[in-house]
Enzyme design. Structure first.
Site, PDB file in Angstrom:
ATOM      1  N   TYR A  34       1.099  13.936   1.629  1.00  0.00           N
ATOM      2  CA  TYR A  34       0.821  14.523   2.943  1.00  0.00           C
ATOM      3  C   TYR A  34       1.162  16.019   2.979  1.00  0.00           C
ATOM      4  O   TYR A  34       1.579  16.545   4.014  1.00  0.00           O
ATOM      5  CB  TYR A  34       1.565  13.762   4.055  1.00  0.00           C
ATOM      6  CG  TYR A  34       1.374  12.262   3.987  1.00  0.00           C
ATOM      7  CD1 TYR A  34       0.167  11.691   4.383  1.00  0.00           C
ATOM      8  CD2 TYR A  34       2.368  11.405   3.497  1.00  0.00           C
ATOM      9  CE1 TYR A  34      -0.029  10.309   4.301  1.00  0.00           C
ATOM     10  CE2 TYR A  34       2.173  10.038   3.410  1.00  0.00           C
ATOM     11  CZ  TYR A  34       0.977   9.500   3.818  1.00  0.00           C
ATOM     12  OH  TYR A  34       0.783   8.142   3.730  1.00  0.00           O
ATOM     13  N   CYS A  54       0.558  32.937  12.465  1.00  0.00           N
ATOM     14  CA  CYS A  54       0.792  33.576  13.744  1.00  0.00           C
ATOM     15  C   CYS A  54       1.166  32.545  14.801  1.00  0.00           C
ATOM     16  O   CYS A  54       0.490  32.373  15.806  1.00  0.00           O
ATOM     17  CB  CYS A  54      -0.459  34.349  14.140  1.00  0.00           C
ATOM     18  SG  CYS A  54      -0.082  35.596  15.342  1.00  0.00           S
ATOM     19  N   GLU A  56       0.837  -1.213   0.000  1.00  0.00           N
ATOM     20  CA  GLU A  56       0.000   0.000   0.000  1.00  0.00           C
ATOM     21  C   GLU A  56       0.869   1.259   0.000  1.00  0.00           C
ATOM     22  O   GLU A  56       0.879   2.013   0.978  1.00  0.00           O
ATOM     23  CB  GLU A  56      -0.890   0.001   1.261  1.00  0.00           C
ATOM     24  CG  GLU A  56      -1.706  -1.250   1.459  1.00  0.00           C
ATOM     25  CD  GLU A  56      -2.180  -1.404   2.906  1.00  0.00           C
ATOM     26  OE1 GLU A  56      -1.850  -0.561   3.770  1.00  0.00           O
ATOM     27  OE2 GLU A  56      -2.871  -2.389   3.168  1.00  0.00           O
TER      28      GLU A  56
HETATM   29  N1  LLP Z   1      -1.055   1.723   4.676  1.00  0.00           N
HETATM   30  C1  LLP Z   1      -1.464   2.121   5.890  1.00  0.00           C
HETATM   31  C2  LLP Z   1      -2.357   1.265   6.659  1.00  0.00           C
HETATM   32  C3  LLP Z   1      -1.031   3.362   6.400  1.00  0.00           C
HETATM   33  O1  LLP Z   1      -1.432   3.760   7.606  1.00  0.00           O
HETATM   34  C4  LLP Z   1      -0.194   4.194   5.620  1.00  0.00           C
HETATM   35  C5  LLP Z   1       0.240   5.495   6.103  1.00  0.00           C
HETATM   36  C6  LLP Z   1       0.193   3.739   4.348  1.00  0.00           C
HETATM   37  C7  LLP Z   1      -0.247   2.489   3.916  1.00  0.00           C
HETATM   38  C8  LLP Z   1       1.072   4.547   3.424  1.00  0.00           C
HETATM   39  O2  LLP Z   1       2.325   4.816   3.959  1.00  0.00           O
HETATM   40  P1  LLP Z   1       3.410   5.554   3.016  1.00  0.00           P
HETATM   41  O3  LLP Z   1       3.729   4.608   1.883  1.00  0.00           O
HETATM   42  O4  LLP Z   1       2.789   6.789   2.509  1.00  0.00           O
HETATM   43  O5  LLP Z   1       4.572   5.807   3.879  1.00  0.00           O
HETATM   44  N2  LLP Z   1       1.807  12.090   7.338  1.00  0.00           N
HETATM   45  C9  LLP Z   1       3.024  11.330   7.506  1.00  0.00           C
HETATM   46  C10 LLP Z   1       2.862   9.895   7.038  1.00  0.00           C
HETATM   47  C11 LLP Z   1       1.735   9.201   7.756  1.00  0.00           C
HETATM   48  C12 LLP Z   1       1.475   7.832   7.204  1.00  0.00           C
HETATM   49  C13 LLP Z   1       0.178   7.275   7.722  1.00  0.00           C
HETATM   50  N3  LLP Z   1      -0.103   5.990   7.228  1.00  0.00           N
HETATM   51  C14 LLP Z   1       4.153  12.024   6.759  1.00  0.00           C
HETATM   52  O6  LLP Z   1       3.910  13.057   6.140  1.00  0.00           O
HETATM   53  O7  LLP Z   1       5.308  11.587   6.823  1.00  0.00           O
END
Ligand code: LLP
Length: 402
Positions: A360, A332, A263
């Site tokens: 994100y 601010c 994913e």
């Molecule tokens: N699958 C599940 C169940 C997840 O919770 C997440 C991300 C992903 C896949 C995808 O993960 P990725 O491949 O994008 O690393 N906002 C944070 C990242 C939070 C990720 C939350 N879950 C950032 O900007 O680093």
């Protein structure tokens, strides 16, 4: 290999659509998907784009058209995926801590579901028994990921059913004759080390004999992408060939072919994205030279929330000699994007670009300080078009009862 859009293209888009502006390069998303396809070619894998990283419907359509599935963390993301034309069997819904009604709504869509608590698994069993195949999200008790906030597999994490509760899972499966079709783990985001994915796979392989109706093992997302010049991402070629070996081992040991699912969110959309901002104010304070831009953590919160590093470039004046800047926003509150960063000399009015802003970025943006969210532009098939406009004052008032 990082091959960003040129300064000239980014400047033109900023002139045409105004700033702050998110820009996405559709070709880069396709290229990343191709990289996944070729790296995992020897294995039988399926990819579901973790759309929480960027949910604009045009991005979902593009990714769906590439053949990639969509992973959703809320029922609304699932509705968006359906609206983008994704068929239910290409949609995965990995819930956490949500009300059971939302899981029921997901069954009405006919999408794949992963359940992450004994409580919801029990309710699911009581309601659906064997009739609806379901995956379970387990917590592997492994600490991995770029920082604690984005680590989800460790033993204090709220995510997934703790591995030590597996007997309770098996009891529920037996009581309700549940049809367990998948075992899921997402250990965290920005996991560079291939060994972490393999360690998780090992844990799941040991559980296979307990679930005769299993169709897939889902290793979640979290592939690392390089944010800094000297960084490298997860070695996907290695992970791809190890995944094929794991599949062969499963076939040998248990006589069945299980698909391996992933994913990825960041991997697909981080590098395609740019946030273009404009410098409002230069301010010298002792040794510190502040460049204050027309943005803040209301547009890109990653530097403040995770101490995340984003490359920044002055695209208006790229060849000027460098000076050292602290880049701040106009919110601010303390909203520092970077400290002591060497950048080509900045004049007020210059455009500063943040790279790797696709994942994100806009998705975590807000209207704090009653500021407008940026517009978003997608470049696809050589043309650029608005895929969401900038807010207006009416938008800020839209939900308020006047
Ligand atoms: N699958 C599940 C169940 C997840 O919770 C997440 C991300 C992903 C896949 C995808 O993960 P990725 O491949 O994008 O690393 N906002 C944070 C990242 C939070 C990720 C939350 N879950 C950032 O900007 O680093």
């Amino acid at each position: 290999m990082f091959n960003p859009l040129s300064n000239e293209v980014l400047r033109q888009l900023a002139d045409e659509f105004g700033t702050p502006l998110y820009v996405y390069d559709g070709e880069k998303i396709a290229e990343q998907y191709q990289l996944l396809q070729s790296a995992f070619n020897p294995a039988s894998t399926r990819f579901f784009y973790a759309c929480k990283s960027l949910t604009n419907i045009n991005i979902l359509r593009l990714i769906n058209n590439l053949g990639c599935g969509i992973d959703c963390s809320s029922i609304n993301e699932a509705y968006l995926a359906i609206q983008a034309g994704c068929s239910p069997n290409k949609i995965l819904y990995t819930s956490n801590g949500i009300a059971f009604e939302e899981i029921v709504a997901a069954t009405e869509l006919g999408i794949h579901i992963n359940i992450d608590s004994l409580s919801n698994l029990e309710k699911f069993g009581a309601r659906f028994g064997h009739s609806y195949p379901v995956g379970i999200r387990l917590r592997p008790n492994i600490m991995a990921g770029g920082n604690l906030k984005i680590s989800t597999g460790h033993e204090k994490s709220k995510f997934g059913i703790p591995l030590e509760d597996i007997q309770l899972v098996l009891d529920l499966v037996k009581t309700h004759n549940l049809q367990i079709s998948g075992l899921h783990v997402h250990t965290g985001s920005e996991i560079k080390d291939v060994a972490v994915f393999l360690q998780v796979a090992r844990l799941l392989i040991d559980l296979i004999p307990n679930f005769p109706e299993l169709k897939c093992i889902d290793l979640g997302g979290g592939f690392k992408v390089p944010y800094q010049d000297n960084e490298t991402g997860t070695d996907l070629k290695e992970l791809g060939s190890k995944t094929a070996e794991i599949q062969a081992e499963i076939q040998r040991k248990f006589g069945k072919q299980l698909e391996i699912w992933f994913e990825p969110g960041k991997f697909l959309v981080s590098e395609c994205g740019y946030l273009i901002t404009k410098v409002n104010v230069l301010k010298q304070s002792g040794q510190i030279l502040f460049a204050g831009i027309n943005s803040g953590f209301n547009h890109l919160i990653r530097p403040m929330f995770y101490d995340a590093y984003h490359r920044i470039k002055n695209i208006s004046h790229p060849n000027a000699p460098e000076k050292i800047y602290t880049i701040t926003g106009n919110i601010c509150e303390t909203d520092q994007f970077a400290e002591n960063r060497a950048l080509a000399e900045i004049r007020e009015g210059d455009y500063l670009v943040f790279y790797n802003a696709g994942a994100y970025g806009y998705e975590m943006a807000s209207n704090y300080n009653a500021r407008f969210k940026p517009a978003q532009v997608l470049i696809e098939n050589g043309t650029s078009r608005l895929i969401s406009r900038r807010d207006t004052l009416d938008d800020l008032l839209r939900l308020q009862i006047l």
